[in-house]
Design a protein around this motif. Structure first.
Motif, PDB file in Angstrom:
ATOM      1  N   ALA A  68       1.268  19.256  -0.173  1.00 38.51           N
ATOM      2  CA  ALA A  68       1.813  18.073  -0.822  1.00 38.51           C
ATOM      3  C   ALA A  68       1.937  17.198   0.316  1.00 38.51           C
ATOM      4  O   ALA A  68       2.213  17.629   1.450  1.00 38.51           O
ATOM      5  CB  ALA A  68       3.369  18.712  -1.401  1.00 38.51           C
ATOM      6  N   CYS A  90       1.305   5.341  -3.425  1.00 46.88           N
ATOM      7  CA  CYS A  90       1.546   6.120  -4.896  1.00 46.88           C
ATOM      8  C   CYS A  90       2.884   6.684  -5.319  1.00 46.88           C
ATOM      9  O   CYS A  90       3.573   7.016  -4.203  1.00 46.88           O
ATOM     10  CB  CYS A  90       0.611   7.260  -4.942  1.00 46.88           C
ATOM     11  N   GLU A  91       3.377   6.752  -6.348  1.00 52.28           N
ATOM     12  CA  GLU A  91       4.475   7.413  -6.621  1.00 52.28           C
ATOM     13  C   GLU A  91       4.429   8.750  -7.065  1.00 52.28           C
ATOM     14  O   GLU A  91       3.778   9.100  -7.928  1.00 52.28           O
ATOM     15  CB  GLU A  91       5.086   6.558  -7.917  1.00 52.28           C
ATOM     16  N   GLN A  92       5.395   9.577  -6.336  1.00 49.79           N
ATOM     17  CA  GLN A  92       5.439  11.012  -6.521  1.00 49.79           C
ATOM     18  C   GLN A  92       6.117  11.413  -7.850  1.00 49.79           C
ATOM     19  O   GLN A  92       7.031  11.002  -7.939  1.00 49.79           O
ATOM     20  CB  GLN A  92       5.882  11.800  -5.345  1.00 49.79           C
ATOM     21  N   THR A  93       5.507  12.186  -8.653  1.00 53.99           N
ATOM     22  CA  THR A  93       6.248  12.740  -9.772  1.00 53.99           C
ATOM     23  C   THR A  93       7.166  13.599  -9.313  1.00 53.99           C
ATOM     24  O   THR A  93       7.144  14.439  -8.579  1.00 53.99           O
ATOM     25  CB  THR A  93       5.238  13.410 -10.900  1.00 53.99           C
ATOM     26  N   PRO A 131       2.727  16.188  -5.337  1.00 56.05           N
ATOM     27  CA  PRO A 131       1.685  15.585  -4.522  1.00 56.05           C
ATOM     28  C   PRO A 131       1.102  14.389  -5.430  1.00 56.05           C
ATOM     29  O   PRO A 131       0.912  14.705  -6.348  1.00 56.05           O
ATOM     30  CB  PRO A 131       0.734  16.786  -4.170  1.00 56.05           C
ATOM     31  N   CYS A 132       0.734  13.340  -4.584  1.00 53.25           N
ATOM     32  CA  CYS A 132      -0.008  12.198  -5.150  1.00 53.25           C
ATOM     33  C   CYS A 132      -0.993  11.827  -4.166  1.00 53.25           C
ATOM     34  O   CYS A 132      -0.826  11.684  -3.152  1.00 53.25           O
ATOM     35  CB  CYS A 132       0.993  11.340  -5.564  1.00 53.25           C
ATOM     36  N   THR A 133      -2.056  10.797  -4.699  1.00 56.42           N
ATOM     37  CA  THR A 133      -2.698  10.202  -3.862  1.00 56.42           C
ATOM     38  C   THR A 133      -3.383   9.145  -4.706  1.00 56.42           C
ATOM     39  O   THR A 133      -3.406   8.834  -6.020  1.00 56.42           O
ATOM     40  CB  THR A 133      -4.095  11.086  -3.468  1.00 56.42           C
ATOM     41  N   PRO A 140       2.743  15.264 -14.061  1.00 57.27           N
ATOM     42  CA  PRO A 140       2.139  15.224 -13.179  1.00 57.27           C
ATOM     43  C   PRO A 140       0.580  14.969 -13.549  1.00 57.27           C
ATOM     44  O   PRO A 140      -0.177  14.074 -12.824  1.00 57.27           O
ATOM     45  CB  PRO A 140       2.165  16.266 -12.254  1.00 57.27           C
TER      46      PRO A 140
END
Length: 576
Positions: A23, A63-66, A71-73, A440
């Protein structure tokens, strides 16, 4: 039912630990400087990230993390990785729900559990994904992400009725003789017409119900079909009401289906007894049972009556009817002799004195012969007795396709209390995983779509059903390999039932989102694909009980046809 493989909980925890390790987040220092969230990390911060994330990260994009911590990308490979991870977790959720449902069914049996809760639990992962696809952010964001929901809905339906349906026919094929697949006999290889599967009559009813369940899709499409922009919101509401009504009706049918099956089976057994007695009398007749004009030969019938009347008192008693039934030997239908004698006595004994006179006997036989003549199988003329053979074969076939024979050994539950606790824990765990990771997964699909410029519908159409339906699909294919009518019937009934729940439960969730959030219903091509596949396979399943191998080719071809149709309609003709 075949016991499904239950993934270990430790594997799930291991995956979660991996997710925690990769993350991405911001480190807050003690330097007292003002903290500004600009989405751009310093090189020092980048070095602190997991090497897996650094390999896929894009330094200049955000990016907007849930939930604020998932984790986001924004990269293609990063989102593909997240889709695989979240998809696997949704697969685990579906497996846990399925396993818990099976354990609950072992304890409580069919009826309310088998008819109401199991279909709903089976569709829960799909419903969760559809729900979160329309709840995200503003109405504009929801309108963008809701294509993930309709893609999953269409993809699940199409995959189950094409790829999985065709695979079950292929692996479950047996030799076809006299239009019936012979259990455990597979010597004709991949003959397109000489091998296939047979199912019982209840599977035909499941296919009919599945075809009827597309009605809400037709209702919601009416304004588009009429090329009217007004009334679309009202059409969504009406379709929602129809969908909920169909859902309630289907669940009630599932609850009462065991009772309906028992009644139908008892009626068919009685017809089998009637045909057996008529066939027996025909063979025992010293002369012809019927005259050339088709009327009963009373002289011959009286001799037969006297043969059955062992005590020669001029009446047939229950014990004498029992001797007749036992002598005919109905081993193939697992007959309850007491019930059979009672029903035969009821047919003949018009005076209700528990004795059958010759007049009552001749009147009863005459009615039975008229019933045999009027049967659908009868093709013989009035001057022949061949219609009795036709009637006998018809009742035998009807009983066979009711699927009473069982190849399952039903065992009692050793520890009901522990099994109940285990079932509840599996159901809770599956529900929690589905609820937590559905959002997610939808975000990852949406981000992957943005990064690759591939429409999110196609990603969700192809990828998400593999996560939410793979456990059910593998179980169906494995069960079909038993190569028996009963296993094939249960396999295809489950497939039709899963599609029905998609068409009523998941669609109800989707329509409720569209109506409550004021979204635009603009999914004509997707609805057309669902209608074509459901109607084609519904007609197949409702009109036949035997499916030669060539039918699997049609099912397989419907999958790429569906994808191509949506693409052509949306991006060539501009339907969307």
């Amino acid at each position: 039912m075949a016991r499904k493989h239950r993934p270990s909980i430790s594997l799930t925890l291991f995956i979660c630990l991996i997710l925690c390790g990769i993350a991405c987040g911001r480190f807050i220092g003690d330097d007292g400087s003002d903290l500004v969230l600009d989405g751009v990390h310093s090189q020092q911060e980048q070095q602190r990230f997991s090497p897996v994330i650094r390999m896929f990260s894009a330094a200049e994009e955000t990016c907007e993390q849930t939930y604020g911590f998932m984790p986001c990308t924004t990269t293609v490979l990063g989102n593909l990785f997240l889709i695989v991870i979240y998809g696997y977790l949704m697969f685990l959720a579906a497996t846990f729900l399925s396993s818990g449902s099976e354990l609950l069914l072992e304890i409580l049996g069919p009826g309310l559990i088998g008819g109401l809760f199991l279909p709903i639990l089976g569709a829960l992962p799909d419903a969760m994904l559809i729900l979160v696809s329309g709840l995200s952010g503003s109405a504009e964001t929801a309108q963008s992400q809701v294509s993930v929901g309709i893609g999953l809905l269409a993809g699940s339906t199409v995959m189950l009725l094409t790829v999985i349906w065709g695979a079950c026919v292929t692996v479950g094929k047996c030799d076809i003789e006299n239009h019936v697949a012979k259990d455990l006999q597979d010597t004709k290889g991949f003959s397109l017409t000489g091998s296939g599967v047979s199912t019982d009559i209840w599977t035909c009813y499941a296919a009919i119900i599945m075809a009827v369940s597309v009605l809400p899709f037709l209702v919601v499409q009416l304004p588009q079909m009429l090329k009217s922009n007004s009334g679309r919101h009202l059409a969504v509401l009406i379709a929602l009401i129809v969908s909920v009504a169909l859902l309630i009706s289907y669940c009630l049918y599932q609850v009462f289906q065991p009772w309906i099956q028992r009644r139908r089976l008892a009626f068919t057994k009685h017809k089998r007894v009637i045909s057996g007695i008529l066939n027996h009398l025909k063979m025992r007749a010293l002369g012809r049972l019927c005259n050339d004009d088709g009327t009963i030969n009373m002289e011959v019938l009286e001799k037969l009556f006297n043969t059955i009347d062992e005590d020669k008192d001029g009446y047939l008693s229950s014990s004498e009817l029992r001797a007749l039934v036992i002598g005919i030997r109905f081993e193939e239908i697992n007959l309850d002799e007491n019930d059979a004698v009672e029903k035969v006595m009821k047919d003949f004994d018009t005076s209700r004195d528990s004795l059958i006179s010759f007049d009552e006997f001749s009147y009863g036989i005459s009615r039975w012969l008229d019933e045999a003549k009027g049967s659908r199988a009868s093709q013989a003329g009035p001057g022949t007795m061949k219609y009795l053979e036709d009637f006998h074969e018809q009742t035998k076939r009807e009983h066979y396709f009711l699927g009473e024979q069982s190849d399952e050994i039903v065992e009692g539950v050793d520890n009901p209390r522990w099994t109940t606790i285990k079932a509840v824990l599996l159901l809770l765990l599956g529900t929690v995983i589905a609820a937590v990771f559905a959002d997610p997964l939808v975000d990852a699909v949406d981000n992957f779509s943005s990064a690759t410029s591939i429409p999110s519908f196609f990603i969700s159409f192809i990828a998400l059903p593999l996560a939410t339906n793979s456990s059910e699909a593998v179980s169906a294919i494995i069960f079909a390999t038993r190569k028996k009518l009963r296993s094939a019937s249960l396999t295809f009934s489950e497939l039709y039932g899963a599609v029905t729940m998609n068409n009523v439960l998941c669609l109800s969730v989707f329509l409720a989102l569209v109506y409550a959030r004021g979204l635009t219903w603009d999914f004509s091509s997707e609805v057309l694909v669902i209608l074509i596949v459901c109607i084609v396979m519904g007609i197949f399943g409702s009109l036949r009980t035997t499916f030669p191998l060539w039918t699997s080719l049609i099912a397989f071809l419907l999958y790429p046809f569906s994808l191509a149709l949506v693409y052509v309609l949306d991006y060539v003709f501009g339907w969307s």
